[in-house]
Motif scaffolding. Structure first.
Motif, PDB file in Angstrom:
ATOM      1  N   LEU A   1       1.662  46.968 -14.914  1.00 27.51           N
ATOM      2  CA  LEU A   1       2.652  46.084 -15.513  1.00 27.51           C
ATOM      3  C   LEU A   1       4.017  46.286 -14.864  1.00 27.51           C
ATOM      4  N   ASP A   2       4.358  47.505 -14.504  1.00 25.99           N
ATOM      5  CA  ASP A   2       5.635  47.742 -13.815  1.00 25.99           C
ATOM      6  C   ASP A   2       5.687  46.989 -12.488  1.00 25.99           C
ATOM      7  N   ASP A   3       4.567  46.928 -11.776  1.00 29.95           N
ATOM      8  CA  ASP A   3       4.509  46.156 -10.527  1.00 29.95           C
ATOM      9  C   ASP A   3       4.725  44.672 -10.809  1.00 29.95           C
ATOM     10  N   ILE A   4       4.101  44.168 -11.863  1.00 30.55           N
ATOM     11  CA  ILE A   4       4.262  42.760 -12.261  1.00 30.55           C
ATOM     12  C   ILE A   4       5.724  42.489 -12.599  1.00 30.55           C
ATOM     13  N   LYS A   5       6.336  43.374 -13.363  1.00 33.00           N
ATOM     14  CA  LYS A   5       7.737  43.173 -13.756  1.00 33.00           C
ATOM     15  C   LYS A   5       8.652  43.134 -12.536  1.00 33.00           C
ATOM     16  N   LEU A   6       8.431  44.022 -11.589  1.00 27.50           N
ATOM     17  CA  LEU A   6       9.244  44.023 -10.378  1.00 27.50           C
ATOM     18  C   LEU A   6       9.061  42.706  -9.617  1.00 27.50           C
ATOM     19  N   LEU A   7       7.844  42.267  -9.467  1.00 26.08           N
ATOM     20  CA  LEU A   7       7.557  41.004  -8.778  1.00 26.08           C
ATOM     21  C   LEU A   7       8.237  39.838  -9.484  1.00 26.08           C
ATOM     22  N   VAL A   8       8.046  39.732 -10.777  1.00 27.61           N
ATOM     23  CA  VAL A   8       8.615  38.621 -11.546  1.00 27.61           C
ATOM     24  C   VAL A   8      10.148  38.653 -11.491  1.00 27.61           C
ATOM     25  N   ASP A   9      10.732  39.822 -11.689  1.00 27.40           N
ATOM     26  CA  ASP A   9      12.200  39.918 -11.669  1.00 27.40           C
ATOM     27  C   ASP A   9      12.772  39.543 -10.304  1.00 27.40           C
TER      28      ASP A   9
ATOM     29  N   GLY B   1      -5.952  41.273 -15.537  1.00 28.30           N
ATOM     30  CA  GLY B   1      -7.012  41.082 -16.519  1.00 28.30           C
ATOM     31  C   GLY B   1      -6.688  41.618 -17.898  1.00 28.30           C
ATOM     32  N   ASN B   2      -5.433  42.002 -18.128  1.00 27.90           N
ATOM     33  CA  ASN B   2      -5.010  42.449 -19.460  1.00 27.90           C
ATOM     34  C   ASN B   2      -4.582  41.207 -20.231  1.00 27.90           C
ATOM     35  N   ASN B   3      -5.319  40.831 -21.231  1.00 27.55           N
ATOM     36  CA  ASN B   3      -5.086  39.568 -21.934  1.00 27.55           C
ATOM     37  C   ASN B   3      -3.878  39.651 -22.864  1.00 27.55           C
ATOM     38  N   THR B   4      -2.705  39.589 -22.263  1.00 25.29           N
ATOM     39  CA  THR B   4      -1.458  39.671 -23.024  1.00 25.29           C
ATOM     40  C   THR B   4      -0.771  38.318 -23.169  1.00 25.29           C
ATOM     41  N   TYR B   5      -1.233  37.305 -22.465  1.00 28.28           N
ATOM     42  CA  TYR B   5      -0.636  35.965 -22.523  1.00 28.28           C
ATOM     43  C   TYR B   5      -1.602  35.038 -23.235  1.00 28.28           C
ATOM     44  N   ASP B   6      -1.097  34.309 -24.223  1.00 30.25           N
ATOM     45  CA  ASP B   6      -1.971  33.382 -24.933  1.00 30.25           C
ATOM     46  C   ASP B   6      -1.374  31.989 -25.062  1.00 30.25           C
ATOM     47  N   GLY B   7      -0.393  31.687 -24.237  1.00 33.01           N
ATOM     48  CA  GLY B   7       0.271  30.394 -24.312  1.00 33.01           C
ATOM     49  C   GLY B   7      -0.432  29.313 -23.511  1.00 33.01           C
ATOM     50  N   ARG B   8       0.215  28.177 -23.455  1.00 34.41           N
ATOM     51  CA  ARG B   8      -0.240  27.047 -22.652  1.00 34.41           C
ATOM     52  C   ARG B   8       0.836  26.821 -21.598  1.00 34.41           C
ATOM     53  N   PRO B   9       0.582  27.196 -20.349  1.00 32.95           N
ATOM     54  CA  PRO B   9       1.655  27.186 -19.352  1.00 32.95           C
ATOM     55  C   PRO B   9       2.125  25.801 -18.917  1.00 32.95           C
ATOM     56  N   PHE B  10       1.284  24.785 -18.991  1.00 35.66           N
ATOM     57  CA  PHE B  10       1.709  23.507 -18.429  1.00 35.66           C
ATOM     58  C   PHE B  10       2.698  22.710 -19.293  1.00 35.66           C
ATOM     59  N   PRO B  11       2.498  22.559 -20.595  1.00 34.56           N
ATOM     60  CA  PRO B  11       3.360  21.639 -21.368  1.00 34.56           C
ATOM     61  C   PRO B  11       4.861  21.780 -21.144  1.00 34.56           C
ATOM     62  N   PRO B  12       5.428  22.984 -21.026  1.00 34.68           N
ATOM     63  CA  PRO B  12       6.875  23.037 -20.794  1.00 34.68           C
ATOM     64  C   PRO B  12       7.310  22.443 -19.450  1.00 34.68           C
ATOM     65  N   HIS B  13       6.373  22.265 -18.545  1.00 31.80           N
ATOM     66  CA  HIS B  13       6.686  21.755 -17.220  1.00 31.80           C
ATOM     67  C   HIS B  13       6.407  20.255 -17.068  1.00 31.80           C
ATOM     68  N   ALA B  14       5.758  19.659 -18.041  1.00 31.19           N
ATOM     69  CA  ALA B  14       5.203  18.307 -17.906  1.00 31.19           C
ATOM     70  C   ALA B  14       6.222  17.249 -17.472  1.00 31.19           C
ATOM     71  N   HIS B  15       7.429  17.347 -17.950  1.00 32.05           N
ATOM     72  CA  HIS B  15       8.402  16.280 -17.673  1.00 32.05           C
ATOM     73  C   HIS B  15       9.581  16.752 -16.813  1.00 32.05           C
ATOM     74  N   LEU B  16       9.358  17.792 -16.038  1.00 35.92           N
ATOM     75  CA  LEU B  16      10.421  18.256 -15.150  1.00 35.92           C
ATOM     76  C   LEU B  16      10.617  17.282 -13.986  1.00 35.92           C
TER      77      LEU B  16
ATOM     78  N   ARG C   1       3.772  38.646 -19.099  1.00 37.14           N
ATOM     79  CA  ARG C   1       2.464  38.545 -19.771  1.00 37.14           C
ATOM     80  C   ARG C   1       1.529  37.594 -19.021  1.00 37.14           C
ATOM     81  N   PHE C   2       2.068  36.476 -18.530  1.00 37.09           N
ATOM     82  CA  PHE C   2       1.255  35.504 -17.797  1.00 37.09           C
ATOM     83  C   PHE C   2       0.619  36.142 -16.560  1.00 37.09           C
ATOM     84  N   TRP C   3       1.449  36.761 -15.722  1.00 36.88           N
ATOM     85  CA  TRP C   3       0.941  37.346 -14.473  1.00 36.88           C
ATOM     86  C   TRP C   3       0.110  38.596 -14.724  1.00 36.88           C
ATOM     87  N   GLU C   4       0.425  39.356 -15.764  1.00 32.04           N
ATOM     88  CA  GLU C   4      -0.395  40.512 -16.105  1.00 32.04           C
ATOM     89  C   GLU C   4      -1.803  40.064 -16.487  1.00 32.04           C
ATOM     90  N   THR C   5      -1.888  38.975 -17.232  1.00 32.07           N
ATOM     91  CA  THR C   5      -3.194  38.440 -17.630  1.00 32.07           C
ATOM     92  C   THR C   5      -3.972  37.946 -16.413  1.00 32.07           C
TER      93      THR C   5
END
Length: 120
Positions: free
Chosen positions: A5-13, A54-69, A46-50
């Protein structure tokens, strides 16, 4: 390679630091996210960790917030270029390669869906 997760956080940040300062996509992200960057980054961890570990920490729906960009292929190309650059600066290995492959697929699907909505 990306192993924790620390690797994911560094990448995301690091990645979103580049995004926020990018002339093409930065204004779009900053306009939508406004002062909620800490919440957005937590969700991205959480998204990238999942996806990558394979750690299932994200349970959202990633597309809807992007639909009308207001985005087109050039925006996805820039997003991908910044993501690949960040991965390559920080990591190498099987999971790093998978991260770039997943980012490519996400960009392709999101672009196709957003284009569909824009043409309705």
């Amino acid at each position: 390679d990306i192993q924790s997760l620390d690797d994911i956080k560094l990448l995301v940040d690091q990645f979103y630091g580049k995004v926020r300062n990018n002339d093409l996509i930065g204004p779009i992200f900053n306009e939508v996210i406004k002062d909620k960057w800490p919440e957005h980054l937590e969700k991205m961890y959480r998204f990238w960790e999942t996806i990558l570990l394979g750690n299932n920490t994200y349970d959202g729906r990633p597309f809807p917030p992007h639909a009308h960009l207001p985005v087109a292929q050039e925006h996805f190309d820039q997003w991908k270029a910044l993501f690949f650059m960040t991965v390559d600066e920080l990591y190498q290995g099987e999971v790093a390669d998978m991260a770039k492959w997943r980012a490519t697929k996400i960009a392709e699907v999101f672009h196709a869906k957003i284009s569909y909505f824009q043409n309705q």
